[in-house]
Design an enzyme around this catalytic site. Sequence first.
Site, PDB file in Angstrom:
ATOM      1  N   SER A  42       0.593  -1.331  -0.039  1.00  0.00           N
ATOM      2  CA  SER A  42      -0.145  -0.009   0.097  1.00  0.00           C
ATOM      3  C   SER A  42       0.645   1.505   0.026  1.00  0.00           C
ATOM      4  O   SER A  42       0.298   2.369  -0.342  1.00  0.00           O
ATOM      5  CB  SER A  42      -0.963   0.120   1.117  1.00  0.00           C
ATOM      6  OG  SER A  42      -0.048   0.228   2.222  1.00  0.00           O
ATOM      7  N   LYS A  83       0.677   4.384   6.844  1.00  0.00           N
ATOM      8  CA  LYS A  83       0.152   5.207   5.930  1.00  0.00           C
ATOM      9  C   LYS A  83       0.693   6.699   5.907  1.00  0.00           C
ATOM     10  O   LYS A  83       1.562   7.072   7.104  1.00  0.00           O
ATOM     11  CB  LYS A  83      -1.380   5.442   6.181  1.00  0.00           C
ATOM     12  CG  LYS A  83      -2.026   4.130   5.988  1.00  0.00           C
ATOM     13  CD  LYS A  83      -2.004   3.213   4.741  1.00  0.00           C
ATOM     14  CE  LYS A  83      -2.691   2.055   4.981  1.00  0.00           C
ATOM     15  NZ  LYS A  83      -2.552   1.314   3.832  1.00  0.00           N
TER      16      LYS A  83
END
Length: 187
Positions: A42, A83
């Site tokens: 990701s 993230k």
Amino acid sequence: MEKTQKEKNELWEWTKALLIAFAIAAFIRYFLFTPIVVDGESMMPTLENGDRMIVNKIGYKIGSPDRFDIVVFHAPEQKDYIKRVIGLPGDYVEYKDDQLYINGEPIDEPYLEPYKAEITEGNLTGDFTLRDINPSLDVIPEGSIFVMGDNRRFSKDSRHIGLVDQKEIIGNTSIIFWPLNEIEIVK
């Protein structure tokens, strides 16, 4: 008799030294810095699956996240996610035509340029607004952040899990220490 006492003394000194070393290591590990392994794609191309990083756990104890920091937080699935911070408290987040807008102003994301250059069809990031994610939100509330993975097409982030409570943030990370041939500071 004298030799035995000297050996006991030496053993006790070594034991104390080892206990102190373990205590210092545990303190550093649990309160200051901790290692983490990137699990998944990701955050590609910035971070690769299997990269080992150091998480700074003290930075947000005395401050708060900045836009574009890479953070590690406890996700709803009982797993830790890595993230990038996109939206901060008070921000209205919107994506249109592969361009990030914060409070109506276009914001550059230079860390995405290499990835955007590889895309032959469509956009890296699909269009959305903060209201698309949560219709009751005009802006990100105090104590929350909006996060996204750099691999926008394949990232489970705030577009899916919602805003992240700042209390769930473990810390920020920017140092890859393994594999050795890829040691670097990422931004």
